[in-house]
Design a protein around this motif. Structure first.
Motif, PDB file in Angstrom:
ATOM      1  N   ALA A  59      19.320  -0.003  67.131  1.00  0.00           N
ATOM      2  CA  ALA A  59      18.259   0.748  67.800  1.00  0.00           C
ATOM      3  C   ALA A  59      16.973   0.740  66.971  1.00  0.00           C
ATOM      4  O   ALA A  59      15.875   0.480  67.492  1.00  0.00           O
ATOM      5  CB  ALA A  59      18.723   2.181  68.052  1.00  0.00           C
ATOM      6  N   VAL A  60      17.094   1.015  65.678  1.00  0.00           N
ATOM      7  CA  VAL A  60      15.905   1.060  64.812  1.00  0.00           C
ATOM      8  C   VAL A  60      15.270  -0.324  64.697  1.00  0.00           C
ATOM      9  O   VAL A  60      14.043  -0.486  64.783  1.00  0.00           O
ATOM     10  CB  VAL A  60      16.291   1.596  63.407  1.00  0.00           C
ATOM     11  N   THR A  61      16.087  -1.343  64.515  1.00  0.00           N
ATOM     12  CA  THR A  61      15.573  -2.697  64.319  1.00  0.00           C
ATOM     13  C   THR A  61      14.906  -3.229  65.585  1.00  0.00           C
ATOM     14  O   THR A  61      13.891  -3.941  65.509  1.00  0.00           O
ATOM     15  CB  THR A  61      16.701  -3.647  63.887  1.00  0.00           C
ATOM     16  N   LEU A  62      15.454  -2.900  66.750  1.00  0.00           N
ATOM     17  CA  LEU A  62      14.852  -3.354  68.006  1.00  0.00           C
ATOM     18  C   LEU A  62      13.433  -2.821  68.156  1.00  0.00           C
ATOM     19  O   LEU A  62      12.515  -3.560  68.531  1.00  0.00           O
ATOM     20  CB  LEU A  62      15.719  -2.913  69.187  1.00  0.00           C
ATOM     21  N   VAL A  63      13.243  -1.553  67.835  1.00  0.00           N
ATOM     22  CA  VAL A  63      11.901  -0.963  67.904  1.00  0.00           C
ATOM     23  C   VAL A  63      10.950  -1.674  66.941  1.00  0.00           C
ATOM     24  O   VAL A  63       9.807  -2.001  67.290  1.00  0.00           O
ATOM     25  CB  VAL A  63      11.962   0.551  67.597  1.00  0.00           C
ATOM     26  N   ALA A  64      11.427  -1.937  65.723  1.00  0.00           N
ATOM     27  CA  ALA A  64      10.591  -2.610  64.721  1.00  0.00           C
ATOM     28  C   ALA A  64      10.205  -4.020  65.169  1.00  0.00           C
ATOM     29  O   ALA A  64       9.045  -4.442  65.025  1.00  0.00           O
ATOM     30  CB  ALA A  64      11.327  -2.665  63.382  1.00  0.00           C
ATOM     31  N   CYS A  65      11.147  -4.763  65.732  1.00  0.00           N
ATOM     32  CA  CYS A  65      10.871  -6.141  66.175  1.00  0.00           C
ATOM     33  C   CYS A  65       9.840  -6.170  67.296  1.00  0.00           C
ATOM     34  O   CYS A  65       8.904  -6.990  67.274  1.00  0.00           O
ATOM     35  CB  CYS A  65      12.161  -6.811  66.637  1.00  0.00           C
ATOM     36  N   LEU A  66      10.002  -5.295  68.272  1.00  0.00           N
ATOM     37  CA  LEU A  66       9.064  -5.269  69.399  1.00  0.00           C
ATOM     38  C   LEU A  66       7.672  -4.842  68.948  1.00  0.00           C
ATOM     39  O   LEU A  66       6.662  -5.381  69.425  1.00  0.00           O
ATOM     40  CB  LEU A  66       9.592  -4.334  70.495  1.00  0.00           C
ATOM     41  N   ALA A  67       7.614  -3.891  68.015  1.00  0.00           N
ATOM     42  CA  ALA A  67       6.318  -3.437  67.504  1.00  0.00           C
ATOM     43  C   ALA A  67       5.603  -4.559  66.763  1.00  0.00           C
ATOM     44  O   ALA A  67       4.395  -4.776  66.944  1.00  0.00           O
ATOM     45  CB  ALA A  67       6.512  -2.228  66.591  1.00  0.00           C
TER      46      ALA A  67
ATOM     47  N   GLY B  34      14.182  -9.701  68.068  1.00  0.00           N
ATOM     48  CA  GLY B  34      14.349  -8.586  69.000  1.00  0.00           C
ATOM     49  C   GLY B  34      15.400  -8.879  70.046  1.00  0.00           C
ATOM     50  O   GLY B  34      16.189  -7.992  70.432  1.00  0.00           O
TER      51      GLY B  34
ATOM     52  N   THR C 276      18.773  -8.494  68.452  1.00  0.00           N
ATOM     53  CA  THR C 276      19.101  -7.089  68.222  1.00  0.00           C
ATOM     54  C   THR C 276      19.425  -6.369  69.523  1.00  0.00           C
ATOM     55  O   THR C 276      20.319  -5.519  69.576  1.00  0.00           O
ATOM     56  CB  THR C 276      17.936  -6.389  67.506  1.00  0.00           C
TER      57      THR C 276
END
Length: 307
Positions: A125-133, A161, A164
């Motif tokens: 969950a955390v990594t997906l947000v970081a990748c999209l950002a 993303g 992930t």
């Protein structure tokens, strides 16, 4: 983030954080797919560091601010390094993915593996947000920069993303069936999703590798060749030349163009300034980014000098 280097520096820092996060949580959860995600990010970060270095060399070379030693030894510039780095990046990402696919298939054949879904879901969950950002940040900056390196970096973030997101969906699914009559599926969740992700992402860098190979081999781009031919033919007709020879290539962000005009023997002499005015007209018509353009225009009455 006004320059290519600014975008790549931030991307490197974010990638290292995500990679370390992934490797730690992969070991804690027992998930090889998460460890792969971290290793994939590390491979991408190493290539981004190399891309940043090459980008800085290209910019300094175009601005004439290179140290004397570099300027003397690389008089043709550093454009040729860009497709090499892009091609190497693509090949490395493909190789890492193929290796992970082989491991995933081996794990499935050996009965799968158990993992801790709590750690795995938190990581995804955390990594997906970081990748999209980071992908959104790079895409927005590249609308102005139009950099091949930044475009590849955005693609890498989107690929990460996608990996992930697939992991997150698989981990949620695995948690939901744990303890039910479908619980036998749980050990296969991690290797199965890893295999699926690898199958999807392996072809993605192929386009970048193909374009990089075309640049390395100096294959003439059809659009650039057509533009130069059109301008050269008009010049021949306007000034009464016999013919011309045009040699073009795209090397990374640079365009390399050599034009030779065959002048009739005995044509009335022109001053050096007059020939330079013709060169200026041709250069203005070709246009484009003059800082990343290598343009040579020559005039001769002997066609052998143009071959």
């Amino acid at each position: 983030m006004r320059t290519e280097q600014d975008v790549l520096r931030i991307s490197i820092l974010a990638t290292l954080v995500v990679a370390a996060f992934g490797i730690v949580f992969g070991l804690l959860s027992g998930s090889f797919s998460i460890v792969f995600d971290g290793v994939y990010a590390l491979a991408d970060a190493s290539m981004t560091v190399l891309a940043l270095w090459v980008s800085a060399l290209i910019v300094k070379s175009a601005q004439g601010t290179l140290p004397g030693r570099f300027a003397r030894r690389f008089t043709m510039g550093f454009w040729h390094l860009e497709p090499i780095v892009l091609g190497l990046n693509g090949v490395l990402l493909i190789a890492v993915s193929v290796y992970a696919l082989i491991n995933a298939v081996s794990s499935i054949l050996n009965g799968g593996r158990d993992l801790e879904f709590g750690y795995a879901i938190a990581y995804a969950a955390v990594t997906l947000v970081a990748c999209l950002a980071m992908a959104a940040l790079g895409w927005r900056a590249n609308r102005v920069l139009k950099s091949g390196f930044v475009a590849l970096d955005v693609k890498a973030w989107l690929m990460s993303g996608g990996i992930t997101a697939a992991l997150l969906a698989a981990f949620v699914l695995g948690l939901s069936v744990e303890g039910t009559r479908h619980g036998w599926m749980v050990p296969y969740v991690d290797p199965a999703v890893l295999a699926l992700v690898c199958i999807v992402i392996i072809p993605l860098p192929v386009g970048t590798v193909r374009q990089a190979l075309a640049d390395i081999l100096l294959i003439a781009p059809s659009d650039l060749q057509a533009q130069v031919d059109r301008i050269a033919q008009r010049t021949v007709s306007t000034y009464g030349f016999f013919s011309y020879r045009a040699y073009v290539a795209r090397v990374g962000r640079a365009r390399q163009i050599e034009l030779f005009f065959i002048v009739p023997p005995g044509q009335p002499a022109r001053s050096i300034e007059a020939w330079d005015r013709i060169r200026d007209e041709i250069g203005d018509e070709i246009g484009g980014d003059v800082d990343n353009r290598w343009l040579t225009i020559a005039f001769t009455a002997d066609a052998e000098w143009a071959e």
